[in-house]
Design a protein around this motif. Sequence first.
Motif, PDB file in Angstrom:
ATOM      1  N   LEU A  98      -8.119   4.085   7.073  1.00 30.33           N
ATOM      2  CA  LEU A  98      -8.452   3.379   5.834  1.00 30.33           C
ATOM      3  C   LEU A  98      -9.487   2.286   6.077  1.00 30.33           C
ATOM      4  O   LEU A  98     -10.398   2.091   5.268  1.00 30.33           O
ATOM      5  CB  LEU A  98      -7.182   2.775   5.230  1.00 30.33           C
ATOM      6  N   THR A 134      -8.057   4.502  -7.340  1.00 32.58           N
ATOM      7  CA  THR A 134      -8.685   4.628  -6.023  1.00 32.58           C
ATOM      8  C   THR A 134      -7.779   5.364  -5.041  1.00 32.58           C
ATOM      9  O   THR A 134      -8.213   6.279  -4.331  1.00 32.58           O
ATOM     10  CB  THR A 134      -9.025   3.237  -5.456  1.00 32.58           C
ATOM     11  N   LEU A 135      -6.503   4.971  -5.014  1.00 31.40           N
ATOM     12  CA  LEU A 135      -5.576   5.596  -4.073  1.00 31.40           C
ATOM     13  C   LEU A 135      -5.297   7.051  -4.457  1.00 31.40           C
ATOM     14  O   LEU A 135      -5.074   7.893  -3.583  1.00 31.40           O
ATOM     15  CB  LEU A 135      -4.275   4.799  -4.022  1.00 31.40           C
ATOM     16  N   LEU A 137       0.831  -1.196   0.000  1.00 36.39           N
ATOM     17  CA  LEU A 137       0.000   0.000   0.000  1.00 36.39           C
ATOM     18  C   LEU A 137       0.870   1.253   0.000  1.00 36.39           C
ATOM     19  O   LEU A 137       0.613   2.206  -0.752  1.00 36.39           O
ATOM     20  CB  LEU A 137      -0.913  -0.005   1.225  1.00 36.39           C
ATOM     21  N   LEU A 189      -6.217   0.103  -8.748  1.00 36.76           N
ATOM     22  CA  LEU A 189      -5.867   0.476  -7.380  1.00 36.76           C
ATOM     23  C   LEU A 189      -5.306   1.891  -7.341  1.00 36.76           C
ATOM     24  O   LEU A 189      -5.623   2.674  -6.437  1.00 36.76           O
ATOM     25  CB  LEU A 189      -4.840  -0.512  -6.813  1.00 36.76           C
ATOM     26  N   ILE A 194      -7.949   9.006  -2.932  1.00 34.58           N
ATOM     27  CA  ILE A 194      -7.736   9.095  -1.482  1.00 34.58           C
ATOM     28  C   ILE A 194      -6.654  10.126  -1.163  1.00 34.58           C
ATOM     29  O   ILE A 194      -6.801  10.943  -0.241  1.00 34.58           O
ATOM     30  CB  ILE A 194      -7.363   7.712  -0.920  1.00 34.58           C
ATOM     31  N   GLU A 239     -13.918   2.208   0.702  1.00 32.33           N
ATOM     32  CA  GLU A 239     -13.075   1.551  -0.291  1.00 32.33           C
ATOM     33  C   GLU A 239     -12.209   0.445   0.301  1.00 32.33           C
ATOM     34  O   GLU A 239     -11.480  -0.230  -0.418  1.00 32.33           O
ATOM     35  CB  GLU A 239     -12.151   2.581  -0.968  1.00 32.33           C
ATOM     36  N   TYR A 240     -12.291   0.232   1.613  1.00 30.04           N
ATOM     37  CA  TYR A 240     -11.332  -0.653   2.281  1.00 30.04           C
ATOM     38  C   TYR A 240     -11.332  -2.068   1.712  1.00 30.04           C
ATOM     39  O   TYR A 240     -10.269  -2.620   1.402  1.00 30.04           O
ATOM     40  CB  TYR A 240     -11.614  -0.705   3.781  1.00 30.04           C
ATOM     41  N   GLU A 243       1.330   7.758  -6.082  1.00 33.47           N
ATOM     42  CA  GLU A 243       0.303   8.785  -6.253  1.00 33.47           C
ATOM     43  C   GLU A 243       0.752  10.133  -5.695  1.00 33.47           C
ATOM     44  O   GLU A 243       0.421  11.183  -6.240  1.00 33.47           O
ATOM     45  CB  GLU A 243      -1.003   8.337  -5.587  1.00 33.47           C
ATOM     46  N   GLN A 288       2.316   1.962  -3.462  1.00 34.07           N
ATOM     47  CA  GLN A 288       1.308   2.502  -4.379  1.00 34.07           C
ATOM     48  C   GLN A 288       0.918   3.932  -4.006  1.00 34.07           C
ATOM     49  O   GLN A 288       0.748   4.801  -4.877  1.00 34.07           O
ATOM     50  CB  GLN A 288       0.076   1.602  -4.380  1.00 34.07           C
ATOM     51  N   LEU A 289       0.787   4.204  -2.708  1.00 38.74           N
ATOM     52  CA  LEU A 289       0.449   5.556  -2.258  1.00 38.74           C
ATOM     53  C   LEU A 289       1.548   6.548  -2.632  1.00 38.74           C
ATOM     54  O   LEU A 289       1.270   7.673  -3.054  1.00 38.74           O
ATOM     55  CB  LEU A 289       0.210   5.568  -0.749  1.00 38.74           C
ATOM     56  N   ILE A 328      -9.704  -2.238  -1.676  1.00 36.31           N
ATOM     57  CA  ILE A 328      -8.256  -2.004  -1.596  1.00 36.31           C
ATOM     58  C   ILE A 328      -7.553  -3.234  -1.045  1.00 36.31           C
ATOM     59  O   ILE A 328      -6.519  -3.663  -1.571  1.00 36.31           O
ATOM     60  CB  ILE A 328      -7.972  -0.760  -0.716  1.00 36.31           C
TER      61      ILE A 328
END
Length: 273
Positions: free
Chosen positions: A168, A198-199, A73, A195, A202, A173-174, A80, A76-77, A177
């Motif tokens: 989260l 979505t992230l 996670l 993903l 967020i 969306e949990y 973003e 990926q975050l 995800i």
Amino acid sequence: MNRSKFRFNKFGLIISLVLCATSAPGIASSRRASATAPRTGPSLIQYGDPYLDFRNARYSNAGLLNEREELKLGTQLHREVTKKYNLTDVGLDRVERIGQSCVRASLRPNLLYKFHVIQSKEINGFSLPGGHVYITTAMLKLANDNELASVLAHEVGHIVARHSLRTLKKSQEYDGIAKSLGELTGVAGTVARDLGVTLGQIIGAGLLRIHTRDEEREADFLGVRTMPGAGFDQQGMVTMFQKLLRIEGQNSDLLGSLFSDHPDAQERIDNTR
């Protein structure tokens, strides 16, 4: 003789008042609460201790994403974040040096932490799951090393307490995800793309950077207890908040989400002291 009686009666009156005060319901209830509270040392737990609930906390990923998924996670975050903010190497060596010292003294030293600097005039800092910590260039200019350590230790505290993971889990969306992270095998492909969308939403909404007042107090507590072991003066947290308090009175627009909807600076100064 009359003077002696007067002094004796005055002394007796004072003693009576003290005895009445100590038997009042508010004091009695405080004593009962203190007697049942966990003890970490005679000088640590006091009446009105703002950190009482955090002193014996134990932290783990139980009931949340496991650590492997948390790391996925975080990767990926961070992708973003790089789309939304301009990262720079300016001041990164300093942040890395101070930040890793705070990590080693923290209650979660074995996670691989990565520190980043964002080019911004906003005085801010935030952290994300998986050990990612971000500090703005404006913050670096404002803070000396002890003050910067207080901010970084605070952000590490959020990661130690898994605050963003808990946020989260409460989101709509949990489930999606968590399922995507389980299926994710790389940074490319349909799963990663979906993903990422979505992230990205967020990150754009700042969901994982918004913490409750109690979470901020907990991160302050974890930060200030980390600082001595990291080789920094805890007074740096007080002077950091004092600087922010002055800026808040002059131009609050310079203060980022690190300080919005949080306990006010004066309260945090008092708590830290």
